[in-house]
Design an enzyme around this catalytic site. Sequence first.
Site, PDB file in Angstrom:
ATOM      1  N   GLU A  84       0.781  -1.245  -0.035  1.00  6.86           N
ATOM      2  CA  GLU A  84      -0.020   0.041   0.008  1.00  6.86           C
ATOM      3  C   GLU A  84       0.943   1.211  -0.103  1.00  6.86           C
ATOM      4  O   GLU A  84       0.491   2.459  -0.606  1.00  6.86           O
ATOM      5  CB  GLU A  84      -1.078   0.102   1.161  1.00  6.86           C
ATOM      6  CG  GLU A  84      -2.018   0.987   1.103  1.00  6.86           C
ATOM      7  CD  GLU A  84      -3.289   0.750   1.796  1.00  6.86           C
ATOM      8  OE1 GLU A  84      -4.035  -0.561   2.136  1.00  6.86           O
ATOM      9  OE2 GLU A  84      -3.730   1.594   2.672  1.00  6.86           O
ATOM     10  N   GLU A 115       1.999   1.632  -3.385  1.00  9.88           N
ATOM     11  CA  GLU A 115       0.757   2.119  -4.152  1.00  9.88           C
ATOM     12  C   GLU A 115       0.426   3.805  -4.038  1.00  9.88           C
ATOM     13  O   GLU A 115       0.197   4.308  -4.968  1.00  9.88           O
ATOM     14  CB  GLU A 115      -0.466   1.068  -3.949  1.00  9.88           C
ATOM     15  CG  GLU A 115      -1.903   1.547  -4.663  1.00  9.88           C
ATOM     16  CD  GLU A 115      -2.927   0.750  -4.271  1.00  9.88           C
ATOM     17  OE1 GLU A 115      -3.168   0.222  -2.981  1.00  9.88           O
ATOM     18  OE2 GLU A 115      -3.834   0.554  -4.964  1.00  9.88           O
ATOM     19  N   CYS A 121      -8.394  -2.210   4.238  1.00  9.38           N
ATOM     20  CA  CYS A 121      -8.090  -3.426   5.167  1.00  9.38           C
ATOM     21  C   CYS A 121      -9.388  -3.977   5.997  1.00  9.38           C
ATOM     22  O   CYS A 121      -9.656  -4.644   6.334  1.00  9.38           O
ATOM     23  CB  CYS A 121      -7.240  -2.920   6.123  1.00  9.38           C
ATOM     24  SG  CYS A 121      -5.598  -2.414   5.520  1.00  9.38           S
ATOM     25  N   SER A 180      -7.710   1.111  -2.341  1.00 13.41           N
ATOM     26  CA  SER A 180      -6.639   0.454  -2.619  1.00 13.41           C
ATOM     27  C   SER A 180      -6.850  -0.783  -3.193  1.00 13.41           C
ATOM     28  O   SER A 180      -7.856  -1.503  -2.655  1.00 13.41           O
ATOM     29  CB  SER A 180      -5.709   0.431  -1.395  1.00 13.41           C
ATOM     30  OG  SER A 180      -4.866  -0.728  -1.378  1.00 13.41           O
ATOM     31  N   LYS A 202     -15.075 -10.037   8.519  1.00 11.49           N
ATOM     32  CA  LYS A 202     -13.808 -10.727   8.008  1.00 11.49           C
ATOM     33  C   LYS A 202     -14.439 -12.048   7.658  1.00 11.49           C
ATOM     34  O   LYS A 202     -13.661 -12.834   6.616  1.00 11.49           O
ATOM     35  CB  LYS A 202     -12.723 -11.095   9.149  1.00 11.49           C
ATOM     36  CG  LYS A 202     -11.970  -9.710   9.151  1.00 11.49           C
ATOM     37  CD  LYS A 202     -11.037  -9.430   8.307  1.00 11.49           C
ATOM     38  CE  LYS A 202     -10.204  -8.076   8.279  1.00 11.49           C
ATOM     39  NZ  LYS A 202      -9.589  -7.844   7.099  1.00 11.49           N
ATOM     40  N   GLU A 256     -15.813 -11.289   4.151  1.00  7.00           N
ATOM     41  CA  GLU A 256     -14.567 -11.027   3.371  1.00  7.00           C
ATOM     42  C   GLU A 256     -13.913 -12.336   2.742  1.00  7.00           C
ATOM     43  O   GLU A 256     -14.000 -12.569   1.448  1.00  7.00           O
ATOM     44  CB  GLU A 256     -13.612 -10.404   4.233  1.00  7.00           C
ATOM     45  CG  GLU A 256     -12.090  -9.844   3.088  1.00  7.00           C
ATOM     46  CD  GLU A 256     -11.355  -9.022   4.019  1.00  7.00           C
ATOM     47  OE1 GLU A 256     -10.656  -9.755   4.997  1.00  7.00           O
ATOM     48  OE2 GLU A 256     -10.796  -8.011   3.492  1.00  7.00           O
ATOM     49  N   GLU A 274     -13.740 -12.929  -4.910  1.00  7.97           N
ATOM     50  CA  GLU A 274     -12.357 -12.489  -5.620  1.00  7.97           C
ATOM     51  C   GLU A 274     -11.345 -12.853  -5.024  1.00  7.97           C
ATOM     52  O   GLU A 274     -10.306 -12.487  -5.547  1.00  7.97           O
ATOM     53  CB  GLU A 274     -12.495 -10.789  -5.599  1.00  7.97           C
ATOM     54  CG  GLU A 274     -13.797 -10.139  -6.402  1.00  7.97           C
ATOM     55  CD  GLU A 274     -14.998 -10.116  -5.523  1.00  7.97           C
ATOM     56  OE1 GLU A 274     -14.877 -10.743  -4.387  1.00  7.97           O
ATOM     57  OE2 GLU A 274     -15.845  -9.395  -5.735  1.00  7.97           O
ATOM     58  N   CYS A 283      -9.978  -1.664  14.642  1.00  8.54           N
ATOM     59  CA  CYS A 283     -10.279  -2.939  15.030  1.00  8.54           C
ATOM     60  C   CYS A 283     -10.501  -3.316  16.434  1.00  8.54           C
ATOM     61  O   CYS A 283     -10.955  -4.364  16.837  1.00  8.54           O
ATOM     62  CB  CYS A 283      -9.034  -3.753  14.384  1.00  8.54           C
ATOM     63  SG  CYS A 283      -8.980  -3.512  12.557  1.00  8.54           S
TER      64      CYS A 283
END
Length: 460
Positions: A158, A161, A178, A198, A238, A241, A246, A383
């Site tokens: 990142e 990036e 994230c 991102s 999560k 996710e 993907e 988190c």
Amino acid sequence: MIYIDRDLCTGCRRCAEICPTGAIEGNQGEPQIINREICVNCGQCVQICSAYASPYTTSPETMAAKNRERRLLPAAAPEPLFAAYNESHEELVREALARPDLFNAVQFAPAIRFALAEDFGLSPQVVTVGRIVAALRRLGFKYVYDTNFAADLTVMEEGYELLQRLQGDGALPLFSSCCPAWVKFVEQAYPQLIANLSTCKSPQQMAGAIFKTYTGQLDPDLRSRHLFVTAVMPCIAKKFECNRPELGGSYGRDVDAVLTTRELAHLIKDKGIDWHSLAEEEPDQPLGEYSGAGAIFGVTGGVTEAVLRTAAEVVGGKPLEEIEFHEVRGMAGTRKVNINLGKEQLEIIIVAGLKNVVPILDDLIAGKASFHFMEVMACPAGCLSGGGQPKILVETYRGSIYRQRAASIYNHDRDLPVRKAHENPAIKQLYADFLGQPLGELSHALLHTHYTVRRSEENV
Ligand code: SF4
Ligand code: SF4
């Protein structure tokens, strides 16, 4: 993924007050329902709900039926079952641990190590990394790795990036990616801004992708066995996710199951492991090695600070004199800071709590805001305050516990010998032996992803 038990819900609507997307619908005093099209699975409703069925006053048959519905282990230690709940992966993990054809690997997130012990009666100021490793081995995991390692990897990808986009290659501002609840929110509520996210996978997913590819190089035995990756996370989103199509490759899914902090505590108690007598153990190397930059991902502002520690040294070409960026720290829901990055004045926004991002995105679309980078965490303190963390039922303690968990994270960072992601020797070795360079061809294939416009029911 997130449900409300009609038998238990009192209709108090505390969950609706905390829900950042308005996904909880119903009248006061009546059972609530969740609108899945706008729910982002953040689990804040699960965290706050205090209506429950007690194992001491509810029939064993009813408790067993509710455990089954929630996919909690039937023999799990008796605990109250709350009205707002998430579907558990406890059964899935226990089945995987019982299969002789699988090699079970586990990773645990930055925010676990400062919160799990709360479920065993310890203070949030107790850091228990080695004891968590020992408990995970007692549960049967063969490889115990660390999500913090992959947080360092995320910083590398990142950070580069961000530098690439500042040079004109890609959309600005860059949004951190994230937090899966935040990512889903952009996909469904602001799809015109998807290009700003991102392309980096989250640390959880990067870790899984690396475990399933690089470890085959390190341990030839693994090539003939299937690796099942469990992640222990403070976050319920999560679970959503890890199931995204993907996120995976020819090796299968990056991550196969996600346990929340509460679910891990449940499994430890269920197996009869005496938490208090566990001796500290080291995680498996090299994928258990991390820097302080990876460790601070668990607190709001942590991703930004970790990326800045690397980006500032890459741009400046020399070691930073001061690596703590106190400007980005704090608990306010929105923080705007300007940081010098070489000749560039970087304008950064840090957001904790999804509701706080809406005016910023609206201003951005209207052309009334301009900045370079934005970190967003859907939960109120990042988190460490995730929906899967030990429940804080006394409202007045909430702020104090969040502050203690954050202090533990920063203390842990200060105690570590390496505090910048690019100086983590295991990260250097990974790039030298396997990935080549940040944003290289293999990094792109394994560590980056794309997003989905979610507008219809079937795409929820
Ligand atoms: S789910 Fe829990 S917090 Fe929400 S209305 Fe029902 S009882 Fe209240
Ligand atoms: S999980 Fe989060 S977004 Fe979904 S209903 Fe609960 S609080 Fe709202």
